[in-house]
Scaffold this motif. Structure first.
Motif, PDB file in Angstrom:
ATOM      1  N   ASP A   1       0.789  -1.143  -0.119  1.00 37.48           N
ATOM      2  CA  ASP A   1       0.006   0.099   0.110  1.00 37.48           C
ATOM      3  C   ASP A   1       0.779   1.259   0.026  1.00 37.48           C
ATOM      4  O   ASP A   1       1.987   1.267   0.667  1.00 37.48           O
ATOM      5  CB  ASP A   1      -0.877  -0.057   1.248  1.00 37.48           C
ATOM      6  CG  ASP A   1      -1.902   1.190   1.171  1.00 37.48           C
ATOM      7  OD1 ASP A   1      -2.630   0.908   0.398  1.00 37.48           O
ATOM      8  OD2 ASP A   1      -1.926   1.769   2.160  1.00 37.48           O
ATOM      9  N   PRO A   2       0.661   2.170  -0.924  1.00 42.85           N
ATOM     10  CA  PRO A   2      -0.653   2.430  -1.597  1.00 42.85           C
ATOM     11  C   PRO A   2      -0.817   1.815  -3.053  1.00 42.85           C
ATOM     12  O   PRO A   2      -1.682   1.959  -3.774  1.00 42.85           O
ATOM     13  CB  PRO A   2      -0.969   3.953  -1.776  1.00 42.85           C
ATOM     14  CG  PRO A   2       0.556   4.436  -1.711  1.00 42.85           C
ATOM     15  CD  PRO A   2       1.531   3.469  -0.937  1.00 42.85           C
ATOM     16  N   MET A   3       0.446   1.257  -3.374  1.00 43.73           N
ATOM     17  CA  MET A   3       0.485   0.568  -4.829  1.00 43.73           C
ATOM     18  C   MET A   3      -0.026  -0.639  -4.888  1.00 43.73           C
ATOM     19  O   MET A   3       0.104  -1.658  -3.806  1.00 43.73           O
ATOM     20  CB  MET A   3       1.949   0.590  -5.205  1.00 43.73           C
ATOM     21  CG  MET A   3       2.824   1.686  -5.252  1.00 43.73           C
ATOM     22  SD  MET A   3       2.250   3.019  -6.517  1.00 43.73           S
ATOM     23  CE  MET A   3       2.187   1.982  -8.136  1.00 43.73           C
ATOM     24  N   PRO A   4      -0.768  -0.967  -5.827  1.00 47.70           N
ATOM     25  CA  PRO A   4      -1.159  -2.366  -6.041  1.00 47.70           C
ATOM     26  C   PRO A   4       0.046  -3.453  -6.001  1.00 47.70           C
ATOM     27  O   PRO A   4       1.083  -3.097  -6.440  1.00 47.70           O
ATOM     28  CB  PRO A   4      -1.818  -2.179  -7.609  1.00 47.70           C
ATOM     29  CG  PRO A   4      -2.088  -0.847  -7.736  1.00 47.70           C
ATOM     30  CD  PRO A   4      -1.130  -0.246  -6.944  1.00 47.70           C
ATOM     31  N   ASP A   5      -0.553  -4.645  -5.582  1.00 48.84           N
ATOM     32  CA  ASP A   5       0.560  -5.640  -5.320  1.00 48.84           C
ATOM     33  C   ASP A   5       0.434  -6.848  -6.039  1.00 48.84           C
ATOM     34  O   ASP A   5      -0.546  -7.690  -5.630  1.00 48.84           O
ATOM     35  CB  ASP A   5       0.394  -5.860  -3.759  1.00 48.84           C
ATOM     36  CG  ASP A   5       1.549  -6.999  -3.326  1.00 48.84           C
ATOM     37  OD1 ASP A   5       2.297  -7.513  -4.234  1.00 48.84           O
ATOM     38  OD2 ASP A   5       1.755  -7.136  -2.060  1.00 48.84           O
ATOM     39  N   PRO A   6       1.074  -7.032  -7.303  1.00 48.39           N
ATOM     40  CA  PRO A   6       0.893  -8.116  -7.926  1.00 48.39           C
ATOM     41  C   PRO A   6       1.113  -9.532  -7.224  1.00 48.39           C
ATOM     42  O   PRO A   6       0.553 -10.452  -7.768  1.00 48.39           O
ATOM     43  CB  PRO A   6       1.651  -7.834  -9.050  1.00 48.39           C
ATOM     44  CG  PRO A   6       2.970  -6.907  -8.564  1.00 48.39           C
ATOM     45  CD  PRO A   6       2.155  -6.192  -7.698  1.00 48.39           C
ATOM     46  N   VAL A   7       2.164  -9.463  -6.416  1.00 49.44           N
ATOM     47  CA  VAL A   7       2.624 -10.897  -5.663  1.00 49.44           C
ATOM     48  C   VAL A   7       1.436 -11.082  -4.675  1.00 49.44           C
ATOM     49  O   VAL A   7       0.854 -12.557  -4.670  1.00 49.44           O
ATOM     50  CB  VAL A   7       3.877 -10.633  -4.957  1.00 49.44           C
ATOM     51  CG1 VAL A   7       4.113 -11.826  -4.101  1.00 49.44           C
ATOM     52  CG2 VAL A   7       5.018 -10.230  -5.859  1.00 49.44           C
ATOM     53  N   ALA A   8       0.824 -10.270  -4.068  1.00 51.69           N
ATOM     54  CA  ALA A   8      -0.441 -10.585  -3.217  1.00 51.69           C
ATOM     55  C   ALA A   8      -1.422 -10.881  -4.029  1.00 51.69           C
ATOM     56  O   ALA A   8      -2.387 -11.715  -3.609  1.00 51.69           O
ATOM     57  CB  ALA A   8      -0.817  -9.442  -2.397  1.00 51.69           C
ATOM     58  N   MET A   9      -1.668 -10.337  -5.223  1.00 52.76           N
ATOM     59  CA  MET A   9      -2.595 -11.096  -6.042  1.00 52.76           C
ATOM     60  C   MET A   9      -2.414 -12.554  -6.722  1.00 52.76           C
ATOM     61  O   MET A   9      -3.268 -13.274  -6.534  1.00 52.76           O
ATOM     62  CB  MET A   9      -2.847 -10.109  -7.460  1.00 52.76           C
ATOM     63  CG  MET A   9      -3.263  -8.590  -7.302  1.00 52.76           C
ATOM     64  SD  MET A   9      -3.087  -7.788  -9.091  1.00 52.76           S
ATOM     65  CE  MET A   9      -3.213  -6.280  -8.316  1.00 52.76           C
ATOM     66  N   ALA A  10      -1.234 -12.833  -6.858  1.00 50.04           N
ATOM     67  CA  ALA A  10      -0.831 -14.244  -7.126  1.00 50.04           C
ATOM     68  C   ALA A  10      -1.241 -14.883  -6.015  1.00 50.04           C
ATOM     69  O   ALA A  10      -1.768 -15.998  -6.194  1.00 50.04           O
ATOM     70  CB  ALA A  10       0.567 -14.318  -7.453  1.00 50.04           C
ATOM     71  N   GLU A  11      -0.862 -14.739  -4.635  1.00 47.92           N
ATOM     72  CA  GLU A  11      -1.086 -15.470  -3.431  1.00 47.92           C
ATOM     73  C   GLU A  11      -2.731 -15.462  -3.267  1.00 47.92           C
ATOM     74  O   GLU A  11      -3.065 -16.503  -2.782  1.00 47.92           O
ATOM     75  CB  GLU A  11      -0.460 -14.723  -2.266  1.00 47.92           C
ATOM     76  CG  GLU A  11      -0.603 -15.336  -0.896  1.00 47.92           C
ATOM     77  CD  GLU A  11       0.002 -14.950   0.278  1.00 47.92           C
ATOM     78  OE1 GLU A  11      -0.160 -15.422   1.351  1.00 47.92           O
ATOM     79  OE2 GLU A  11       0.684 -13.839   0.170  1.00 47.92           O
ATOM     80  N   THR A  12      -3.395 -14.500  -3.509  1.00 50.45           N
ATOM     81  CA  THR A  12      -4.838 -14.752  -3.540  1.00 50.45           C
ATOM     82  C   THR A  12      -5.507 -15.882  -4.513  1.00 50.45           C
ATOM     83  O   THR A  12      -6.386 -16.626  -3.974  1.00 50.45           O
ATOM     84  CB  THR A  12      -5.530 -13.478  -3.971  1.00 50.45           C
ATOM     85  OG1 THR A  12      -5.079 -12.123  -2.782  1.00 50.45           O
ATOM     86  CG2 THR A  12      -7.038 -13.345  -3.640  1.00 50.45           C
ATOM     87  N   ALA A  13      -5.072 -15.638  -5.808  1.00 44.99           N
ATOM     88  CA  ALA A  13      -5.377 -16.630  -6.529  1.00 44.99           C
ATOM     89  C   ALA A  13      -4.800 -18.249  -6.208  1.00 44.99           C
ATOM     90  O   ALA A  13      -5.654 -19.171  -6.119  1.00 44.99           O
ATOM     91  CB  ALA A  13      -4.890 -16.338  -7.881  1.00 44.99           C
ATOM     92  N   ALA A  14      -3.640 -18.389  -5.685  1.00 41.77           N
ATOM     93  CA  ALA A  14      -3.234 -19.851  -5.110  1.00 41.77           C
ATOM     94  C   ALA A  14      -3.892 -20.191  -3.991  1.00 41.77           C
ATOM     95  O   ALA A  14      -4.185 -21.216  -3.897  1.00 41.77           O
ATOM     96  CB  ALA A  14      -1.717 -19.567  -5.008  1.00 41.77           C
ATOM     97  N   GLU A  15      -4.593 -19.119  -3.121  1.00 38.29           N
ATOM     98  CA  GLU A  15      -4.957 -19.322  -1.963  1.00 38.29           C
ATOM     99  C   GLU A  15      -6.545 -20.207  -2.488  1.00 38.29           C
ATOM    100  O   GLU A  15      -6.979 -20.961  -1.725  1.00 38.29           O
ATOM    101  CB  GLU A  15      -5.253 -18.340  -1.113  1.00 38.29           C
ATOM    102  CG  GLU A  15      -6.291 -18.252   0.100  1.00 38.29           C
ATOM    103  CD  GLU A  15      -5.703 -19.523   1.127  1.00 38.29           C
ATOM    104  OE1 GLU A  15      -6.512 -19.812   2.116  1.00 38.29           O
ATOM    105  OE2 GLU A  15      -4.370 -19.431   1.110  1.00 38.29           O
ATOM    106  N   LEU A  16      -7.170 -19.491  -3.480  1.00 42.44           N
ATOM    107  CA  LEU A  16      -8.385 -20.023  -3.861  1.00 42.44           C
ATOM    108  C   LEU A  16      -8.243 -21.591  -4.194  1.00 42.44           C
ATOM    109  O   LEU A  16      -8.851 -22.302  -3.837  1.00 42.44           O
ATOM    110  CB  LEU A  16      -8.867 -19.252  -5.034  1.00 42.44           C
ATOM    111  CG  LEU A  16      -9.426 -17.990  -4.725  1.00 42.44           C
ATOM    112  CD1 LEU A  16      -9.575 -16.981  -6.130  1.00 42.44           C
ATOM    113  CD2 LEU A  16     -10.819 -17.996  -3.964  1.00 42.44           C
TER     114      LEU A  16
END
Length: 290
Positions: free
Chosen positions: A123-138
């Motif tokens: 934050d405040p920048m978008p985090d592409p690694v957290a996006m990947a972790e979110t998808a992997a979590e699913l």
């Protein structure tokens, strides 16, 4: 096959993603609102595909209607489903195209954030690694579901041609945590995937409602993973990967030493799925009254 197709559609959409995805005069930060459903587009087909693992084909039939009873999904189909799901955990799949990273700025004060945006560590920048972790979590949470794990154990007990939970955990862990160690951007994403896989594997092992066989198998998998991580700590020369393996080894060791007191790393926030778009009026989201 459908999951592979959906991944191809997502890749094409991300490669074409740009400022034309929003109206002229809107804040470039609002591109994130359009990006989230595209990035997580495979989530629904992932949910459909994972049902084949430990799956049963059934209808809510009634006496005398002539419909067949429940039938277990064959072993080869289940293995093919797992192979497709592993595609959703690859860095090549999860990496945000670099041209997008240079498009989306932080959200200005007048543009509020909602529940349909990603939340990361940068934050405040978008985090592409957290996006990947979110998808992997699913994906990981669906594979390591305790009821699915119990069905795998029961199905393999009745048919030796079926994969059991040991096989599934071994394949997933070997393809992620114990798999390749890419460098750079892909390496960072791979480590985020590993955390998601570890989180859900250890949560399965610690699940009080899991069947006895599931508890036994998943806890043995955690013991074996701990030992493998200990070897990787000493064998790995790359500092960031050595640190990663050390961290995971400590987590595994802490869990096995005291499961009751162990807390797994928190999962990243996941934007809600269906129905999509129930956001704010001024964000031009689709509205849904259900």
């Amino acid at each position: 096959d459908q999951l592979y197709h959906i991944l191809d559609v997502r890749e094409a959409a991300l490669n074409r993603f740009g400022e034309r995805n929003i109206r002229e005069g809107r804040s470039m930060a609002s591109l994130e609102d359009v990006l989230v459903p595209i990035y997580l587009f495979p989530r629904y087909q992932t949910e459909a595909t994972v049902k084949l693992i430990g799956g049963v084909d059934f209808t809510y039939n009634m006496r005398g209607d002539g419909q067949p009873g429940p039938k277990v999904v064959d072993g080869e189909t289940q293995r093919e489903a797992l192979a497709a799901l592993l595609e959703t955990l690859k860095p090549e799949t999860l990496a945000m195209p670099e041209h997008i990273l240079g498009l989306v700025p932080p959200r200005p004060g007048g543009l509020s954030s909602g529940r349909e945006q990603f939340r990361g560590y940068t934050d405040p920048m978008p985090d592409p690694v957290a996006m990947a972790e979110t998808a992997a979590e699913l994906t990981s949470s669906l594979i390591f579901n305790p009821q699915r794990a119990a069905r795998l154990m029961n199905q393999s007990a009745m048919d030796q041609g079926m994969s059991d939970l040991t096989d599934v955990m071994e394949v997933v862990i070997n393809e992620t945590i114990l798999g390749d160690t890419p460098t750079g951007y892909y390496g960072t994403i791979q480590r985020a995937v590993n955390i998601a896989v570890f989180r859900n594997a250890v949560q399965l092992a610690a699940n009080e409602n899991a069947s006895p066989d599931v508890k036994a198998v998943s806890n043995l998998a955690m013991m074996e993973l701990r030992d493998s991580l200990a070897s990787l700590v000493t064998e790995t020369n790359e500092p960031v990967w050595r640190a990663h393996y050390t961290y995971l080894h400590k987590l595994a060791d802490d869990y096995l030493a005291n499961p009751a007191e162990f807390s797994s790393p928190p999962a990243p926030y996941t934007p809600p799925g269906s129905p999509i778009g129930s956001g704010y009026d001024n964000e031009l989201h689709l509205q849904c009254g259900f």
